[in-house]
Scaffold this motif. Sequence first.
Motif, PDB file in Angstrom:
ATOM      1  N   LEU A 154      13.842  23.028 -34.503  1.00  0.00           N
ATOM      2  CA  LEU A 154      15.088  22.268 -34.575  1.00  0.00           C
ATOM      3  C   LEU A 154      15.426  20.968 -33.780  1.00  0.00           C
ATOM      4  N   PRO A 155      16.062  19.931 -34.403  1.00  0.00           N
ATOM      5  CA  PRO A 155      16.543  18.819 -33.616  1.00  0.00           C
ATOM      6  C   PRO A 155      17.653  19.085 -32.872  1.00  0.00           C
ATOM      7  N   GLY A 156      17.525  19.246 -31.496  1.00  0.00           N
ATOM      8  CA  GLY A 156      18.459  19.280 -30.496  1.00  0.00           C
ATOM      9  C   GLY A 156      18.971  20.624 -30.177  1.00  0.00           C
ATOM     10  N   ARG A 157      19.833  20.904 -29.192  1.00  0.00           N
ATOM     11  CA  ARG A 157      20.196  22.298 -28.524  1.00  0.00           C
ATOM     12  C   ARG A 157      21.782  22.620 -29.096  1.00  0.00           C
ATOM     13  N   ASP A 158      22.035  21.762 -30.192  1.00  0.00           N
ATOM     14  CA  ASP A 158      23.402  21.997 -30.412  1.00  0.00           C
ATOM     15  C   ASP A 158      23.655  23.149 -31.477  1.00  0.00           C
ATOM     16  N   ALA A 159      24.973  23.597 -31.786  1.00  0.00           N
ATOM     17  CA  ALA A 159      25.096  24.618 -32.610  1.00  0.00           C
ATOM     18  C   ALA A 159      25.071  24.326 -34.163  1.00  0.00           C
ATOM     19  N   GLU A 160      25.169  23.375 -34.495  1.00  0.00           N
ATOM     20  CA  GLU A 160      25.068  22.903 -36.192  1.00  0.00           C
ATOM     21  C   GLU A 160      23.652  22.751 -36.535  1.00  0.00           C
ATOM     22  N   PRO A 161      22.599  22.526 -35.949  1.00  0.00           N
ATOM     23  CA  PRO A 161      21.244  22.623 -36.460  1.00  0.00           C
ATOM     24  C   PRO A 161      20.798  24.087 -36.594  1.00  0.00           C
ATOM     25  N   LEU A 162      21.231  24.898 -35.477  1.00  0.00           N
ATOM     26  CA  LEU A 162      20.665  26.270 -35.680  1.00  0.00           C
ATOM     27  C   LEU A 162      21.444  26.983 -36.895  1.00  0.00           C
ATOM     28  N   ALA A 163      22.901  26.816 -36.856  1.00  0.00           N
ATOM     29  CA  ALA A 163      23.765  27.196 -37.902  1.00  0.00           C
ATOM     30  C   ALA A 163      23.182  26.957 -39.355  1.00  0.00           C
ATOM     31  N   ALA A 164      22.824  25.616 -39.500  1.00  0.00           N
ATOM     32  CA  ALA A 164      22.206  25.223 -40.737  1.00  0.00           C
ATOM     33  C   ALA A 164      21.020  25.798 -41.146  1.00  0.00           C
ATOM     34  N   LEU A 172      19.930  28.840 -39.827  1.00  0.00           N
ATOM     35  CA  LEU A 172      20.062  30.183 -40.322  1.00  0.00           C
ATOM     36  C   LEU A 172      20.716  30.659 -41.749  1.00  0.00           C
ATOM     37  N   LYS A 173      21.396  29.585 -42.062  1.00  0.00           N
ATOM     38  CA  LYS A 173      22.081  29.862 -43.331  1.00  0.00           C
ATOM     39  C   LYS A 173      20.878  29.717 -44.339  1.00  0.00           C
ATOM     40  N   GLU A 220      17.675  36.411 -44.547  1.00  0.00           N
ATOM     41  CA  GLU A 220      16.929  37.552 -44.193  1.00  0.00           C
ATOM     42  C   GLU A 220      17.065  37.973 -42.691  1.00  0.00           C
ATOM     43  N   VAL A 221      17.446  36.968 -41.724  1.00  0.00           N
ATOM     44  CA  VAL A 221      17.327  37.147 -40.438  1.00  0.00           C
ATOM     45  C   VAL A 221      18.357  38.489 -39.976  1.00  0.00           C
ATOM     46  N   GLU A 222      17.753  39.316 -39.118  1.00  0.00           N
ATOM     47  CA  GLU A 222      18.766  40.588 -38.850  1.00  0.00           C
ATOM     48  C   GLU A 222      18.856  40.734 -37.298  1.00  0.00           C
ATOM     49  N   ILE A 223      18.096  40.273 -36.565  1.00  0.00           N
ATOM     50  CA  ILE A 223      18.185  40.257 -35.080  1.00  0.00           C
ATOM     51  C   ILE A 223      17.952  38.634 -34.564  1.00  0.00           C
ATOM     52  N   ILE A 224      18.899  38.094 -33.899  1.00  0.00           N
ATOM     53  CA  ILE A 224      18.973  37.002 -32.976  1.00  0.00           C
ATOM     54  C   ILE A 224      18.902  37.290 -31.554  1.00  0.00           C
ATOM     55  N   CYS A 225      17.592  37.080 -30.890  1.00  0.00           N
ATOM     56  CA  CYS A 225      17.581  37.281 -29.403  1.00  0.00           C
ATOM     57  C   CYS A 225      17.444  35.938 -28.779  1.00  0.00           C
ATOM     58  N   ARG A 226      18.392  35.691 -27.804  1.00  0.00           N
ATOM     59  CA  ARG A 226      18.605  34.205 -27.375  1.00  0.00           C
ATOM     60  C   ARG A 226      18.999  34.446 -25.665  1.00  0.00           C
ATOM     61  N   ASP A 227      19.162  33.185 -25.247  1.00  0.00           N
ATOM     62  CA  ASP A 227      19.684  33.168 -23.898  1.00  0.00           C
ATOM     63  C   ASP A 227      21.149  33.138 -23.965  1.00  0.00           C
ATOM     64  N   ARG A 228      21.899  32.922 -22.938  1.00  0.00           N
ATOM     65  CA  ARG A 228      23.369  32.985 -23.095  1.00  0.00           C
ATOM     66  C   ARG A 228      24.067  31.847 -23.013  1.00  0.00           C
ATOM     67  N   ALA A 229      23.278  30.587 -23.501  1.00  0.00           N
ATOM     68  CA  ALA A 229      24.014  29.404 -23.857  1.00  0.00           C
ATOM     69  C   ALA A 229      24.806  29.614 -24.973  1.00  0.00           C
ATOM     70  N   GLY A 230      26.178  28.856 -24.783  1.00  0.00           N
ATOM     71  CA  GLY A 230      27.345  28.963 -25.689  1.00  0.00           C
ATOM     72  C   GLY A 230      26.891  28.509 -27.115  1.00  0.00           C
ATOM     73  N   ALA A 231      26.104  27.365 -27.091  1.00  0.00           N
ATOM     74  CA  ALA A 231      25.917  26.732 -28.246  1.00  0.00           C
ATOM     75  C   ALA A 231      24.885  27.458 -29.295  1.00  0.00           C
ATOM     76  N   TYR A 232      24.095  28.340 -28.726  1.00  0.00           N
ATOM     77  CA  TYR A 232      23.412  29.407 -29.451  1.00  0.00           C
ATOM     78  C   TYR A 232      24.224  30.521 -29.975  1.00  0.00           C
ATOM     79  N   ALA A 233      25.051  30.938 -29.198  1.00  0.00           N
ATOM     80  CA  ALA A 233      25.945  32.195 -29.644  1.00  0.00           C
ATOM     81  C   ALA A 233      26.808  31.346 -30.968  1.00  0.00           C
TER      82      ALA A 233
END
Length: 356
Positions: free
Chosen positions: A4-14, A16-17, A21-34
């Motif tokens: 994905l382009p960058g570490r912001d919340a928007e590209p990840l949210a787009a 995932l939408k 079928e995604v059921e589990i999201i394992c991540r670090d504790r960065a606020g943008a990913y949450a």
Amino acid sequence: MDVLPGRDAEPLAAWLKGHPEVEIICRDRAGAYAEGARGGAPQAVQVADAWHLWRNLGDAVEKTVSAHHACARTAFENTVPAAPPTSDDIWLTPPAPAAAVLDVCGRERRLVIRTRERYTAVRQLLDDGSTLEEICRTLQLDRSTVRRFARATSLDELLVKATNRSTILDEYMPHLHQRWNEGCHNSAQLYQEIVALGFAGSVQTVRRYLRPFKTATTAPPARRPAPRPRRIVRWIMTDPGNLTADDAADLKEIRTSCPELDTVTHHVRDFAAMMRDLRDDQLPAWMERVIADDLPALHSLVNGMKRDLDAVTAGLSTPWSSGQVEGHVTRVKLLKRKGYGRANLDLLRRRILLRT
């Protein structure tokens, strides 16, 4: 797998939408990913990766050790002479922990002066409302340096790293002290002796170190150098069963001399037991015990966990981990560096996804 382009919340949210079928999201504790996971996949369970939780704890422990490193230095450096001096002998008093900011001539070390000046300048600009980028340009400092000074809770936290650096002479000090007490006061000869033992420095280094001994007929006992903060952190974060006997004894001495570091060690080992046994039910009580102690760095960690409590709880109760992803991250970094600055996103994405 995708890039994905960058570490912001928007590209990840787009992204995932487009993958309901995604059921589990394992991540670090960065606020943008949450935030991105909440917006793009509200149906998924978020899991805070255990390794990142342990790393966050380690960062908090390192800040605590740096803040209380004077206790460790006192325990290691306040050496008592083996025998009392006679009336004809003058013993040099081992320097107090605060003397670490002075050089062998009694002057304040240049590194200490520079650290104090930079800390004062950065704090003043921050109080005036300057951003980190503006401070970098004004003081002509690297951004990581400015960020380190800006995040420091006190000047002492920075001086710990500035004054606790090892020297090339450290391992040869016992030999110099022994030979001086045997009557050899010739700096050139002592220099030749430690060169034969492997010393790679100059004779001036030896002369500067021996200069204070000229006023005494007997050299003081060689002081035990205090371990660096990161070494103490490693001892605290290591399973007690995996520590060597010497490391365990040194850690015990530090814990005895500093109640705060003793308390931190108890908290770390309790948290390690929670991670190992997947006992998320013990987390609330653990956080309450941490908050009850005077440990600001661990308080910040707990406050962050409370904001991300569901994911942290899932990380301590499920077997999910981002270990395999971290392996890919290592490979991605290698591919990116091989691009020599020419790896734009399209090319880099293809190399990552198509490489077998």
